[in-house]
Every structure is written in C-alpha cells, then in structure tokens.
Design an enzyme around this catalytic site. Sequence first.
Site, PDB file in Angstrom:
ATOM      1  N   GLU A   1       2.292   4.401   4.425  1.00 11.03           N
ATOM      2  CA  GLU A   1       1.620   4.513   3.236  1.00 11.03           C
ATOM      3  C   GLU A   1       0.511   5.422   3.283  1.00 11.03           C
ATOM      4  O   GLU A   1      -0.288   5.597   4.227  1.00 11.03           O
ATOM      5  CB  GLU A   1       1.128   3.167   2.644  1.00 11.03           C
ATOM      6  CG  GLU A   1       0.465   3.115   1.570  1.00 11.03           C
ATOM      7  CD  GLU A   1       0.694   1.552   0.737  1.00 11.03           C
ATOM      8  OE1 GLU A   1       1.461   1.255   0.153  1.00 11.03           O
ATOM      9  OE2 GLU A   1      -0.538   0.959   0.865  1.00 11.03           O
TER      10      GLU A   1
ATOM     11  N   LYS B   1      -2.842   6.118   1.395  1.00  9.75           N
ATOM     12  CA  LYS B   1      -3.594   5.385   0.542  1.00  9.75           C
ATOM     13  C   LYS B   1      -5.034   5.794   0.873  1.00  9.75           C
ATOM     14  O   LYS B   1      -5.642   5.531   2.203  1.00  9.75           O
ATOM     15  CB  LYS B   1      -3.338   3.789   0.680  1.00  9.75           C
ATOM     16  CG  LYS B   1      -4.177   2.928  -0.199  1.00  9.75           C
ATOM     17  CD  LYS B   1      -3.867   1.534  -0.096  1.00  9.75           C
ATOM     18  CE  LYS B   1      -4.041   0.761   1.370  1.00  9.75           C
ATOM     19  NZ  LYS B   1      -3.885  -0.590   1.212  1.00  9.75           N
TER      20      LYS B   1
ATOM     21  N   LYS C   1       3.574   3.406  -5.207  1.00  7.59           N
ATOM     22  CA  LYS C   1       2.964   2.285  -5.138  1.00  7.59           C
ATOM     23  C   LYS C   1       2.025   2.143  -6.116  1.00  7.59           C
ATOM     24  O   LYS C   1       0.982   2.895  -6.226  1.00  7.59           O
ATOM     25  CB  LYS C   1       2.354   2.185  -4.007  1.00  7.59           C
ATOM     26  CG  LYS C   1       1.563   0.771  -3.445  1.00  7.59           C
ATOM     27  CD  LYS C   1       2.784  -0.259  -2.746  1.00  7.59           C
ATOM     28  CE  LYS C   1       2.077  -1.464  -2.248  1.00  7.59           C
ATOM     29  NZ  LYS C   1       1.165  -1.031  -1.150  1.00  7.59           N
TER      30      LYS C   1
ATOM     31  N   GLU D   1       7.995  -7.408  -5.060  1.00  4.91           N
ATOM     32  CA  GLU D   1       6.810  -8.041  -4.184  1.00  4.91           C
ATOM     33  C   GLU D   1       6.714  -9.349  -4.532  1.00  4.91           C
ATOM     34  O   GLU D   1       6.159  -9.814  -5.627  1.00  4.91           O
ATOM     35  CB  GLU D   1       5.590  -7.231  -4.167  1.00  4.91           C
ATOM     36  CG  GLU D   1       4.584  -7.668  -3.403  1.00  4.91           C
ATOM     37  CD  GLU D   1       3.294  -6.721  -3.444  1.00  4.91           C
ATOM     38  OE1 GLU D   1       3.323  -5.606  -2.920  1.00  4.91           O
ATOM     39  OE2 GLU D   1       2.392  -7.235  -3.883  1.00  4.91           O
TER      40      GLU D   1
ATOM     41  N   ASN E   1       4.417  -9.854   0.635  1.00  2.00           N
ATOM     42  CA  ASN E   1       3.059  -9.328   0.641  1.00  2.00           C
ATOM     43  C   ASN E   1       2.256 -10.510   1.411  1.00  2.00           C
ATOM     44  O   ASN E   1       2.035 -11.667   0.804  1.00  2.00           O
ATOM     45  CB  ASN E   1       2.380  -8.971  -0.381  1.00  2.00           C
ATOM     46  CG  ASN E   1       1.371  -8.195  -0.491  1.00  2.00           C
ATOM     47  OD1 ASN E   1       0.698  -8.069   0.729  1.00  2.00           O
ATOM     48  ND2 ASN E   1       0.695  -7.750  -1.527  1.00  2.00           N
TER      49      ASN E   1
ATOM     50  N   GLU F   1       4.946  -6.635   4.119  1.00  2.00           N
ATOM     51  CA  GLU F   1       3.536  -5.837   3.735  1.00  2.00           C
ATOM     52  C   GLU F   1       2.412  -6.340   4.015  1.00  2.00           C
ATOM     53  O   GLU F   1       2.127  -7.785   3.938  1.00  2.00           O
ATOM     54  CB  GLU F   1       3.567  -5.517   2.190  1.00  2.00           C
ATOM     55  CG  GLU F   1       5.158  -5.153   1.634  1.00  2.00           C
ATOM     56  CD  GLU F   1       4.816  -5.281   0.091  1.00  2.00           C
ATOM     57  OE1 GLU F   1       3.979  -5.116  -0.354  1.00  2.00           O
ATOM     58  OE2 GLU F   1       5.994  -5.457  -0.411  1.00  2.00           O
ATOM     59  N   SER F   2       1.509  -5.811   4.555  1.00  2.00           N
ATOM     60  CA  SER F   2      -0.023  -6.077   4.782  1.00  2.00           C
ATOM     61  C   SER F   2      -0.479  -6.873   5.989  1.00  2.00           C
ATOM     62  O   SER F   2       0.306  -7.793   6.453  1.00  2.00           O
ATOM     63  CB  SER F   2      -0.601  -7.063   3.438  1.00  2.00           C
ATOM     64  OG  SER F   2      -0.504  -6.411   2.390  1.00  2.00           O
TER      65      SER F   2
END
Length: 276
Positions: free
Chosen positions: A64, A66, A126, A175, A196, A226-227
């Site tokens: 990603e 970001k 995103k 998600e 997530n 994710e995360s």
Amino acid sequence: MRQDATAPVKNDILERIVAHVRDDTVSRRKERPVEWLKDRPLYHRERRGFTASLSRPGRHVIAEVKRASPSQGMIRQDFEPVAIASRYEASGATALSVVTEERFFNGSLQYLSDIAAAVSRPLLRKDFVLEPYHLAEARGFGADAVLLIAAILDAGEMETLHAEARSLSLDVLVEVHSEPELETALGLGASMIGINNRNLHTFEVDLGVAEALLPRIPAGVLAVCESGIKDVGHVERLEASGARVFLVGETLMRAADPGAKLAELLGADAAAHGQG
C-alpha cells in the site's frame, strides 16, 4: 449508512470521514462529471486482473501507498508515491493499493493515475466508496479494483455498488470485520473478501479477527488479510489459519526501505514475484 449506537465515541472519526466524502463528492462531480472521466485514456485501458493476479499459488502481498491516517497521523514524510510504487513492484508486490482519500489520509487520485502509468502491477483504489460516481472515478484514474467497506454500507448499497463495479470490469475487495459482515459479503457472491483486523470504530487491531474469520471463507473465495501485519511472524501466524494474501501499508511505509521490508515479508517468494 450503517449506524452503531453502541460504538464508542471514537466512532465519530468514521462518521466524519464518510460525511466529508459525501460532501466532497458534490464538488468533485461538478468539476469532473462522469462524461469527463469517460474521456480519460485510463478509463478505456484494459484492466490488469487484480483478483486473478492474487489467485496464483504462493504468498502474495498487496503493498500500500499511504502517507497518513486519522489514527496514526503522518506516517511518512519523504513521500514520493511513484518511486515507492516502483520500488514495491521491483521488490515482489503482486498488486498495489493506493490510498486516494485526501482530507484524512493525505491521498490523491492523481497518485493513482501517476502510479498506473509507471507500474504494470494491478491497482486497488483504497477509499470510501459510497456511490457509483466513485466507481467511475476509480476507472477513470486507472484502478483495476475498488474497496467496498461493509462497516459503512448497508446490504442494498453493497449489492448495488458490487454489481456496478463488475459492470465496469473493476474487481471488488469487500472488506469485513465481523461474522455478520462476512455473511453479507458472501451473500453478494463476492469473489474477494478482505478481513480487516482493525476495528474502524475503535481503531484497535487484533489479528485474532482474521484467525476467527478465515476458516469461514469458502474455497473459491479469495481471502485478503488487512492491518496489523508487522513482520514475517505475523504473516506465518495468519498462514497457519489459511491466509496467503496480505495487504500491508503502515509497516512498509514506516520502513527506511519499503522495498526491502516487503521482500522480508515475502521471504522466499520475493524473487519469483519480482520477476512475475
């Protein structure tokens, strides 16, 4: 939009983001109507197959781009999105995620189009997709896939946006963070579901969320974790529950060399992916 009366006060940030996106979309639609988006060369290029690229055997990372987040503030000061994306590609990323929300994440649709012109990997926009206009934006600026967040959409909205995205040849990452959200996603016939580990209401991160939900995702549906993925140990822990696709942002963006950190997470698969 889905409301949660029991969510803690920190939920206000999610409400604020969604409200801002709705308001900002009014001006964006005037400045860049759908007809303008459809005139962009990127709108007409062939999509790169986001889901298909991640469906090959092996460990995959969606790397990603970001710069900031509401919970962490500024993540990276020396931010050159095209250079970062190119480094990701060279280091083995199967696909890239580009954060485009401006006010809370310091993102930009321009980053998306610049990266689309510079790399060959498929790209995820995103952002907080709330209406069909956002899908036209995604296609017009070079995305191959979009994110639909179950926490901010009801079932009807999800169904409409999912169908519209597919009609535009955009892949969809739905998600979820809970079993009810997962059931909604599966009911849509989603082919790619992101779990997530970050609760968008509290911003707390728990890898146990993915460990609990991964076994509930049927064969044939691509799961993306994710995360909260900080190191190879986290990757291997989630792989023990059946994961093999990981979306990683903050860990890479905080690294002195994001590409080297990505290669570390990929391990033995890095060289093969870098050549793919």
